[in-house]
Design an enzyme around this catalytic site. Structure first.
Site, PDB file in Angstrom:
ATOM      1  CB  CYS A  78      -0.945   0.088   1.186  1.00 10.91           C
ATOM      2  SG  CYS A  78      -2.112  -1.265   1.256  1.00 10.91           S
TER       3      CYS A  78
ATOM      4  NE  ARG B  81       4.720   1.778   0.086  1.00 10.53           N
ATOM      5  CZ  ARG B  81       5.759   1.632   0.880  1.00 10.53           C
ATOM      6  NH1 ARG B  81       6.951   2.012   0.493  1.00 10.53           N
ATOM      7  NH2 ARG B  81       5.618   1.107   2.084  1.00 10.53           N
TER       8      ARG B  81
ATOM      9  CD1 TRP C 237       0.086  -6.332  -3.091  1.00  9.27           C
ATOM     10  CD2 TRP C 237      -0.243  -6.929  -0.967  1.00  9.27           C
ATOM     11  NE1 TRP C 237       0.410  -7.663  -2.971  1.00  9.27           N
ATOM     12  CE2 TRP C 237       0.222  -8.055  -1.686  1.00  9.27           C
ATOM     13  CE3 TRP C 237      -0.521  -7.087   0.398  1.00  9.27           C
ATOM     14  CZ2 TRP C 237       0.423  -9.303  -1.096  1.00  9.27           C
ATOM     15  CZ3 TRP C 237      -0.327  -8.328   0.979  1.00  9.27           C
ATOM     16  CH2 TRP C 237       0.142  -9.412   0.231  1.00  9.27           C
TER      17      TRP C 237
ATOM     18  CG  ASN D 208       1.103   0.294   4.446  1.00  9.42           C
ATOM     19  OD1 ASN D 208       0.847  -0.887   4.246  1.00  9.42           O
ATOM     20  ND2 ASN D 208       2.335   0.773   4.442  1.00  9.42           N
ATOM     21  N   GLY D 209      -1.217  -1.558   6.275  1.00 12.12           N
ATOM     22  CA  GLY D 209      -0.963  -2.469   7.397  1.00 12.12           C
ATOM     23  C   GLY D 209      -2.174  -3.340   7.662  1.00 12.12           C
TER      24      GLY D 209
ATOM     25  CD  GLU E  49      17.655 -12.004  -7.989  1.00 11.87           C
ATOM     26  OE1 GLU E  49      17.083 -12.563  -7.046  1.00 11.87           O
ATOM     27  OE2 GLU E  49      17.286 -10.913  -8.439  1.00 11.87           O
TER      28      GLU E  49
ATOM     29  CE  LYS F 246      14.106 -10.278  -9.966  1.00 13.30           C
ATOM     30  NZ  LYS F 246      14.805 -10.102  -8.740  1.00 13.30           N
TER      31      LYS F 246
ATOM     32  CD  GLU G 249      10.375 -11.282  -8.351  1.00 15.17           C
ATOM     33  OE1 GLU G 249       9.922 -10.530  -7.500  1.00 15.17           O
ATOM     34  OE2 GLU G 249      11.540 -11.183  -8.799  1.00 15.17           O
TER      35      GLU G 249
ATOM     36  CG  HIS H 265      22.687 -35.386  -4.143  1.00 16.01           C
ATOM     37  ND1 HIS H 265      23.228 -36.547  -3.628  1.00 16.01           N
ATOM     38  CD2 HIS H 265      23.735 -34.554  -4.339  1.00 16.01           C
ATOM     39  CE1 HIS H 265      24.534 -36.407  -3.492  1.00 16.01           C
ATOM     40  NE2 HIS H 265      24.868 -35.196  -3.933  1.00 16.01           N
TER      41      HIS H 265
ATOM     42  CE  LYS I 191      11.478  -1.886  -5.485  1.00 12.67           C
ATOM     43  NZ  LYS I 191      11.950  -3.199  -5.920  1.00 12.67           N
TER      44      LYS I 191
HETATM   45  C1  F6R Z   1      12.328  -9.940  -5.784  1.00 15.30           C
HETATM   46  C2  F6R Z   1      12.142  -8.950  -4.753  1.00 15.30           C
HETATM   47  C3  F6R Z   1      11.851  -9.433  -3.385  1.00 15.30           C
HETATM   48  C4  F6R Z   1      12.554  -8.561  -2.337  1.00 15.30           C
HETATM   49  C5  F6R Z   1      12.102  -8.957  -0.921  1.00 15.30           C
HETATM   50  C6  F6R Z   1      12.818  -8.150   0.132  1.00 15.30           C
HETATM   51  O1  F6R Z   1      12.582  -9.358  -7.021  1.00 15.30           O
HETATM   52  O2  F6R Z   1      12.203  -7.775  -4.992  1.00 15.30           O
HETATM   53  O3  F6R Z   1      12.159 -10.777  -3.216  1.00 15.30           O
HETATM   54  O4  F6R Z   1      13.943  -8.718  -2.474  1.00 15.30           O
HETATM   55  O5  F6R Z   1      10.725  -8.773  -0.811  1.00 15.30           O
HETATM   56  O6  F6R Z   1      12.562  -6.789  -0.035  1.00 15.30           O
HETATM   57  P1  F6R Z   1      13.480  -5.705   0.663  1.00 15.30           P
HETATM   58  O7  F6R Z   1      14.823  -5.802   0.036  1.00 15.30           O
HETATM   59  O8  F6R Z   1      12.805  -4.400   0.395  1.00 15.30           O
HETATM   60  O9  F6R Z   1      13.523  -6.047   2.124  1.00 15.30           O
END
Ligand code: F6R
Length: 619
Positions: free
Chosen positions: A2, A31, A81, A105-106, A488, A492, A495, A511, A614
């Site tokens: 949010c 967000r 969100w 937010n929360g 990673e 990516k 996502e 394994h 995010k």
């Molecule tokens: C993946 C991504 C998430 C963040 C995770 C932690 O692309 O962005 O996995 O890395 O939610 O977020 P922060 O770094 O803001 O604590």
């Protein structure tokens, strides 16, 4: 999760409040984008005026074109969100009770109990949200106190859970109030106008001067004043800071998406994170590490806590710090850390890695570690955020604002900061001679130009990505620091392109996971430098042969000049030579480009992938 924005200006009622709110929401949309809404107050309006709409901000903008709002003096805006209640128009914020409008937010954890109490008192609810409860409580508290700030202080004390709340009242059209408990809120300082936001992006187009709000504080902004108190009403003096990037840094700058732009920002993200961190003699000086040197010398274990991509940066940190400093390093997902009764104490250094500085899971791990007597050092990209504020020290990454929801440049910034931390500890504890530290720093400084080379030569990755639009599963293999890179790369792709993807340690293949290999299965393999550790390179080359023999389509990332991989690679993507430990700064980049290009080819929104937000500010 949010995004929240608030604005009040001294101008006679006009369109600026709405413009500021919409501009703020546009910058905060990363967000959450389940719905968006605004509420305005102005002299003579009599009531709060609101518009809200499910879906992305464009839907709200279209609604406002059809049903314009009147001129106003103050505004609040929200991008959601969803937690409680489906993402529809009714559950969108703001929520209104009488003359009060509220955004949140929360999660209000005791909302069911409060709702029952309010219903008994005659309140009628329209939505399924926890937030509407706050609106009704506030309306009642205002009726008693006649003052919106006092009313919010009262209500904040009744709420359990996490919240940032902003509210306006039709009878106080030159005021926006906010309260925060475990969710973010910062103040932007203008002239004849003031701002509130979940983060500085909300008001960066208008001011770079800001105030950090602490835990359990209430803020009141009017056009010419900002007053901060705790929940009991005692005035507190918040810390002031200046944002070190401007609005242009948070724009796409000619790229098709923020994701693409941020991938291309990476040479700067790494260079800027390295900048200004040595003294005239070339020794590392990390001013922000305010933990006494004696304490850092006595540390006998490091635990990295983080989530998602940030946790993978933590994995890279483990390889580097253990090698350079000979200190054991554990990496733990922050949400697992607290609940398993971890063995940490005053000799443990906990390193919390977070782009946003607001991830609730990581914040809770920070608090738990400090309760156990550990010192906590944050690696963070966001000034004014909660995790650095609650940590003992902070090492900022200077990746600049990361707007695309999936992390790219912040990841490289985090890895760079982790290297700096490792080298600093090695210098401090005498594991490395000054000339060794200087040599490694010199090699690190050469990396940004090498990232640029990877970016410049990325057309082949893009072509391959476009040709793979129809694939349904991709595997990623790596060893040593290539393992977190594989994880990673897989994250990516999941996502951005919604494709099943998994990362494995290459040695683990035999394994079990090798059973997944069948004719045509695409597998990325991150190959370590042939100049690196004995046998690491040849082991991975053997792994490529093993999967190729079983029909895999091998997509190999290898160091320039590594001809050993050529016979077994269906596609090969070369990256420049760097020392083994620094390789993730290069080998990650083709994987980011691959995911971004493939998702784009599928017509997906790479900046705002489905279901994500995010800044994950709920546990
Ligand atoms: C993946 C991504 C998430 C963040 C995770 C932690 O692309 O962005 O996995 O890395 O939610 O977020 P922060 O770094 O803001 O604590």
């Amino acid at each position: 999760m949010c995004g929240i924005v608030g604005y009040v200006g001294e101008h006679a009622a006009g369109t600026k409040p709405l413009e500021v709110a919409l501009e703020g929401l546009r910058r905060l949309e990363y967000r959450g984008y389940d719905s968006a809404g605004v509420a305005l107050v102005g002299a003579g309006l009599g009531q709060v005026a609101t518009r809200k709409k499910a879906g992305k901000l464009v839907n709200l903008v279209a609604e406002l074109e059809e049903n314009p709002l009147p001129p106003a003096t103050a505004a609040i805006g929200h991008t959601r969100w969803a937690t409680h209640g489906a993402p529809n128009d009714v559950n969108a914020h703001p929520h209104v009770a009488g003359k009060v409008a509220v955004i949140h937010n929360g999660i209000v954890e005791n909302f069911a109990q409060l709702k029952a109490e309010l219903a008994d008192d005659g309140a009628r609810f329209r939505s399924e949200t926890d937030t509407e409860v706050v609106a009704h409580l506030l309306e009642r508290a205002y009726a008693r106190t006649g003052d919106l700030t006092a009313a919010l202080r009262e209500v904040a004390q009744r709420l359990e859970g996490t919240f940032t709340i902003l509210a306006v009242h039709a009878d106080e059209p030159q005021k926006v109030v906010g309260a925060r408990h475990d969710s973010p809120l910062v103040v932007g300082l203008g002239e004849g106008e003031n701002f509130l936001g979940s983060d500085v992006a909300a008001f960066i187009a208008h001011t770079r001067e800001a105030l950090e709000l602490g835990q359990d504080q209430v803020v009141t902004i009017t056009p010419d004043s900002v007053t901060v108190t705790d929940f009991d009403g005692s005035v507190v003096e918040p810390r002031r800071f200046t944002v070190d990037w401007d609005a242009a840094a948070a724009e796409k700058g000619g790229f098709a998406s923020f994701m693409d732009k941020e991938i291309h920002d990476q040479p700067h993200a790494v260079a800027d994170t390295l900048l200004g961190r040595t003294d005239l003699s070339g020794a590392l000086v990390l001013d922000e590490i305010r933990i006494p040197e004696a304490v850092l010398r006595s540390v006998d274990k490091i635990v990295v806590v983080a989530c998602g991509t940030a946790a993978y940066a933590g994995h890279v940190a483990k390889y580097a710090i253990e090698h350079w400093c000979r200190i054991p390093v554990e990496v733990e997902l922050a949400h697992e850390f607290r609940y398993r009764d971890p063995v940490v104490n005053e000799k443990t250094l906990v390193v919390a890695v977070s782009q946003s500085g607001e991830t609730m899971d990581t914040l809770m791990a920070v608090r738990h570690a400090r309760e156990q007597g550990s010192k906590v050092l944050a690696i963070c990209n966001t000034h004014g955020s909660t995790i650095p504020r609650e940590s003992d020290a902070v090492l900022y990454t200077h990746a600049g604002p990361e707007v695309a929801v999936a992390s790219t440049k912040a990841f490289l910034g985090q890895i760079t900061a982790a290297y700096l931390l490792g080298l600093y500890l090695a210098q401090l504890r005498g594991n490395k001679f000054p000339d060794e530290v200087a040599e490694l720093l010199g090699q690190l400084r050469e990396v940004p130009a090498k990232i640029q080379q990877v970016l410049d030569g990325a057309e082949h990755v893009r072509e391959v990505a476009r040709s793979m639009r129809e694939v349904s599963s991709v595997l990623f293999l790596g060893r040593h620091v290539g393992f977190p890179v594989a994880l990673e790369g897989a994250l990516k792709l999941k996502e951005l392109a919604y494709i099943h993807a998994e990362g494995f340690a290459a040695g683990e293949l035999k394994h079990g996971p090798i059973a997944l290999i069948e004719e045509g299965q695409p597998v990325f393999v991150i190959v370590p430098s042939p100049r690196g550790r004995d046998s690491l390179h040849s082991k991975v080359v053997s792994n490529i042969q093993e999967i190729r023999a079983r029909g895999a389509r091998t997509l190999v990332i290898a160091e320039e000049g590594d001809s050993d991989v050529l016979p077994y690679a269906d596609e090969v993507f070369f990256v420049p030579q760097v020392p083994t430990l620094l390789a993730p700064l290069l080998t990650t980049v083709p994987l980011q480009i691959f995911a971004c290009e493939l998702a784009t080819a599928k017509g997906l929104d790479v900046d705002q992938p489905r279901n994500l937000a995010k800044s994950v500010t709920v546990e």
